[in-house]
Write a protein that holds these residues in place. Structure first.
Motif, short mmCIF file in Angstrom:
data_model
loop_
_atom_site.label_atom_id
_atom_site.label_comp_id
_atom_site.label_asym_id
_atom_site.label_seq_id
_atom_site.Cartn_x
_atom_site.Cartn_y
_atom_site.Cartn_z
N ASP A 125 26.06 15.75 43.29
CA ASP A 125 25.80 17.05 42.73
C ASP A 125 24.64 17.23 43.92
OD1 ASP A 125 24.67 19.58 42.19
OD2 ASP A 125 24.58 18.98 40.01
N ARG B 99 27.94 21.98 38.51
CA ARG B 99 27.07 21.66 39.38
C ARG B 99 25.86 22.71 39.50
NH1 ARG B 99 29.07 16.58 39.98
NH2 ARG B 99 30.75 16.34 41.40
N ASP B 100 24.58 21.89 39.90
CA ASP B 100 23.62 22.53 39.97
C ASP B 100 23.39 22.87 41.49
OD1 ASP B 100 22.62 22.70 37.39
OD2 ASP B 100 22.01 20.65 37.64
N GLU B 101 23.66 22.16 42.41
CA GLU B 101 23.53 22.31 43.71
C GLU B 101 25.13 22.71 44.55
OE1 GLU B 101 20.96 22.30 45.11
OE2 GLU B 101 19.63 22.04 43.39
N GLN C 87 27.84 26.83 40.87
CA GLN C 87 27.39 26.12 39.78
C GLN C 87 27.89 26.62 38.33
OE1 GLN C 87 23.64 28.91 40.25
NE2 GLN C 87 22.38 26.90 40.49
#
Length: 557
Positions: free
Chosen positions: A41, A70-72, A148
């Protein structure tokens, strides 16, 4: 109505032919590649190490992968097994952020469907990355998807000329579908302009929202002027449109199925659920933070809101025998099936491209429901004409009533003042009608009036107007007639009635007295013309009945 049906059929046929052209244009000999979603991630600036490939992926010509939350963002590693002469990497995805290609030498190429490029390699239907011709088989590339939320991506390797042929087919298909749907939106909007009923505006907005959703998914929408406002919302912009589609679907189904009358208990449920999705759209529109798992709500809504509306349609069709429920079901079922397949594809449950199949479902739904709205328009017009017919005609004789004749008199006087011919008015009254009613009752009197009305109508000219003025009195308007014409027509009427067998009294024939007045533009008004004709009738009655009198001098109205 038949012309509209034929026109809609041509639109759908055009879409089918375009789909066939796109299928024939597809390149079935695309070079092979392998791809894997790396278990990291990380942002686009953090290049990860290489990952391991699943042997089951070897030899694929086009790969579909589901990116997790995902965050990134997600990194996908692509290995090229063999290369065409002019290689291009083609990526289609539900990712609304930038997609970055990292070449082996570290070069980066960034594409974003929300911010279309204008270079020669850019495509309106995919993200296209030309690759260096000197890449060797086994080369590994990295793709970073900035997202995201859960998303599905397709990665394919093509020879540039082959991709251009395939792209032309896809663009042709998309253009045919979008144009057909836009045309249906325009047709429904025109219906609304004609009849000003909310249901037509509702469907026009609903179909327009569907069109916006499809074009935003493909990226075509962001090439239109002003689309940068929506692009600034990222994936939230597409989710706002999808939320509005569901809310508008609930409102339209409620009114198209006439639930207020057919199933009133379901109206609060429809209204409440619609308001929930409108509120969700507002939250998405205003939220400064990502709401990555909102896609789950939208996907689940498709799987229970649309089938629930089908169930409501079935209920109304079965219990109420409502014809519009059948229109609704004929359109809603294929659209729901197409939406199901699209959601399953987006979730990675099926490895098929459902983008345009789902668009066909929406187009079919639109065509059927527009036909239903057209049928509703015809029925509204028929009911309006029927109501006007009832409002303007006498219930007993079927002739015009007093109010309708006054309206026609107004128009004929205006025409006569402008020099468009003369105008005569006849006041006709059945002689001794009270004796018929008193001796034989109102039923016999009604029969007498209907017989007299038929005889008068038969003797008048085709352009004349006849009304029952009240009781046993009739009024006729004779456009273009002068005194002599009026006398001749009146005598024909008087003679025909005197020789008929309209009276139930033995030996007492029914006769009629007639007063005539001819309109003089220099001195007459509507009121004075009526007064002169009425005075002429009074003179005929006073002179012994069964006769015709003409009043030429002005009578005080």
């Amino acid at each position: 109505m038949r012309g509209l049906v034929a026109w809609l059929a041509r639109l759908v046929m055009a879409g089918c032919l375009a789909g066939a052209a796109a299928a024939l244009a597809a390149d079935t000999r695309a070079p092979e590649l392998r791809a894997v979603v790396l278990d990291v991630d990380a942002s686009a600036s953090q290049i990860p190490g290489t990952g391991r490939f699943d042997p089951a992926l070897a030899g694929a010509t086009q790969l579909q992968r589901v990116l997790p939350y995902r965050d990134e963002g997600s990194w996908v590693q692509v290995t090229l097994s063999r290369l065409p002469p002019k290689p291009v990497l083609v990526v289609t995805s539900m990712v609304a952020g930038p997609v970055t290609l990292v070449l082996p030498d570290g070069q980066r190429r960034v594409r974003n469907k929300l911010q279309p490029d204008d270079d020669a390699d850019a495509s309106p239907v995919a993200l296209v990355y030309p690759l260096p011709a000197d890449l060797s088989p086994g080369t590994r590339l990295l793709l970073h998807f900035a997202h995201q939320h859960r998303a599905i991506v397709d990665v394919a390797l093509h020879d540039a000329p082959a991709w251009q042929r395939k792209e032309r087919g896809i663009v042709l298909l998309a253009t045919a579908l979008y144009t057909a749907l836009a045309s249906l939106v325009l047709v429904t909007g025109c219906f609304w302009l004609v009849v000003r009923e909310r249901i037509y505006a509702q469907y026009a907005i609903f179909a327009l929202a569907w069109l916006a959703l499809m074009t935003s998914n493909s990226g075509v929408l962001y090439r239109l002027p002003g689309a940068s406002v929506l692009a600034a919302l990222g994936i939230h912009g597409q989710w706002v449109i999808f939320s509005l589609v569901i809310a508008l679907a609930l409102g339209f189904a409620r009114d198209f199925l006439n639930l207020q009358r057919q199933a009133p208990r379901l109206v609060p449920w429809c209204n409440g659920l619609r308001n929930v999705f409108l509120a969700a759209a507002a939250v998405l529109l205003l939220s400064p933070w990502p709401i990555p798992r909102y896609a789950i709500l939208l996907a689940s809504a498709v799987f229970w809101v649309f089938p629930a509306l089908i169930a409501v349609g079935v209920y109304v069709a079965v219990t109420q025998r409502d014809r519009y429920a059948y229109f609704f079901l004929a359109g809603w079922v294929p659209m729901t099936v197409g939406s199901f397949l699209r959601v399953l594809q987006a979730a990675g449950a099926i490895d098929l491209d459902m983008t345009y199949l789902y668009a066909f479902g929406v187009l079919l739904q639109s065509a059927v429901l527009v036909l239903g709205l057209a049928d509703r328009l015809v029925r509204v017009r028929y009911e309006r004409d029927e109501a006007r017919e009832i409002a303007e005609h006498d219930e007993l004789t079927g002739l015009l009533n007093r109010r309708a004749l006054e309206g026609r008199l107004h128009g004929l006087i205006d025409a006569s003042r402008e020099g468009d011919g003369g105008l005569a008015m006849l006041f006709l009254d059945v002689d001794h009608f009270k004796e018929v009613n008193d001796a034989f009752g109102h039923h016999s009197g009604d029969h007498c009036l209907k017989t007299v009305a038929c005889i008068i109508s038969a003797e008048l000219r085709s352009g004349d107007h006849l009304a029952r003025w009240g009781g046993d009195e009739f009024v006729a308007l004779l456009p273009g007639a002068g005194i002599e014409d009026s006398r001749r027509i009146s005598e024909r009427v008087r003679t025909a009635i005197a020789g008929c067998n309209a009276s139930p009294l033995p030996g007492v024939p029914v006769t009629i007295s007639i007063g005539i007045a001819v309109f003089d533009p220099s001195r007459d008004t509507e009121a004075s013309l009526m007064a002169r004709a009425d005075a002429a009738l009074y003179r005929a009655k006073s002179a012994g009945r069964n006769r015709i009198e003409v009043m030429q001098e002005v009578v005080a109205a």
